[in-house]
Enzyme design. Structure first.
Site, PDB file in Angstrom:
ATOM      1  CB  THR A 172      -0.928   0.030   1.222  1.00 34.20           C
ATOM      2  OG1 THR A 172      -1.808  -1.091   1.171  1.00 34.20           O
ATOM      3  CG2 THR A 172      -1.768   1.314   1.244  1.00 34.20           C
ATOM      4  CG  PHE A 174       0.068   4.629   3.773  1.00 38.80           C
ATOM      5  CD1 PHE A 174      -1.135   4.761   4.459  1.00 38.80           C
ATOM      6  CD2 PHE A 174       0.615   3.368   3.622  1.00 38.80           C
ATOM      7  CE1 PHE A 174      -1.778   3.653   4.988  1.00 38.80           C
ATOM      8  CE2 PHE A 174      -0.029   2.253   4.146  1.00 38.80           C
ATOM      9  CZ  PHE A 174      -1.222   2.393   4.819  1.00 38.80           C
TER      10      PHE A 174
END
Length: 278
Positions: A172, A174
């Protein structure tokens, strides 16, 4: 300065893990929603926001693209977090006793092969870390949770299996956001620039707007569109490029972009995460 970094979710969420990895010196502050994260920074309750924007398996986090342009915050850094999914249960409960698991709906399909091989049924939860907290409270011995090892540590659960995700590249990205922009170059690190724009209502406007990046050798790593104002014709674009706004080639490309757009807004200038470069 509060020395707090806000994130969405309960303690033990992957966003919490991202805070610990990227800003270990700061206090991680849980918030109920992405809107609450943004509000905490705007009000001064927190100094930074940690917001997920995309995942290599799940794709983009749509809510973030909608919120970023109007958030009033600025991207000052990015962080890539490898999502390692663990199966956890109550202390003393073996893996073979687990017949159901709960997790955020995003994690369940990412662990489909493991769950199928162990004949475990999965049910969605609003939050994986929250599911871990609830398991610790309700003490269901046949139930497990898919979450981070940080969640197991916080809620006193036993990790029964690690890295149960189907794909080893599950990561992921961010964005770390602040009330104030930071356009300073970071020593010799490669810089990224993020901006949003709307094209003019003329034929081939997007093609023409993007031409300056190609002719000036600017690498555009991300370009996404989404509707604004409830209109099928008013389309806003979100873009990431390699380079700093003061680079001559970037300046030329942005000048050409502005000629074919109704507005351009830079929402972040920041160093590229090391994982982007490997």
């Amino acid at each position: 300065m509060t020395n707090r970094i806000a994130f969405q979710g309960e303690p033990g969420a992957y966003s919490h893990e991202a805070c610990q990895n990227a800003r270990p010196e700061m206090e991680a502050m849980p918030c109920r929603s992405f809107e609450d994260v943004i509000a905490a920074v705007k009000s001064g309750e927190a100094d930074l926001a940690m917001l997920p924007i995309e995942n290599t398996t799940y794709g983009r986090v749509a809510d973030i693209h909608r919120l970023l342009p109007e958030s009033g915050l600025h991207i000052v850094d990015e962080a890539f977090v490898r999502v390692r999914i663990s199966l956890m249960g109550l202390p003393g409960v073996p893996l073979e006793d687990i017949d159901t698991v709960r997790a955020h709906m995003v994690l369940i399909p990412q662990s489909a092969a493991f769950l199928r091989s162990h004949k475990i049924k999965a049910y969605s939860a609003a939050d994986s870390a929250g599911a871990a907290r609830e398991l610790a409270e309700h003490r269901r011995t046949n139930e497990g949770v898919l979450a981070s090892e940080l969640a197991a540590e916080i809620y006193g659960l036993n990790v029964l299996a690690t890295d149960v995700e189907d794909h080893g590249h599950n990561t992921t990205r961010f964005l770390i956001m602040s009330r104030e922009p930071n356009y300073a170059r970071r020593e010799d690190r490669k810089m990224m620039t993020t901006f949003v724009f709307e094209v003019r209502n003329i034929p081939a406007a997007l093609y023409k707007a993007m031409g300056g990046f190609a002719t000036n050798g600017i690498n555009m790593t991300k370009l996404e569109s989404y509707m604004v104002g409830g209109s099928f014709t008013a389309t806003q674009f979100y873009a990431d490029i390699e380079g700093h706004p003061e680079d001559p080639a970037v300046q030329l490309a942005m000048d050409e972009l502005r000629y074919f757009t109704t507005n351009v807004s830079i929402i972040g200038v920041y160093p590229a995460d090391q994982d982007r470069l490997t």
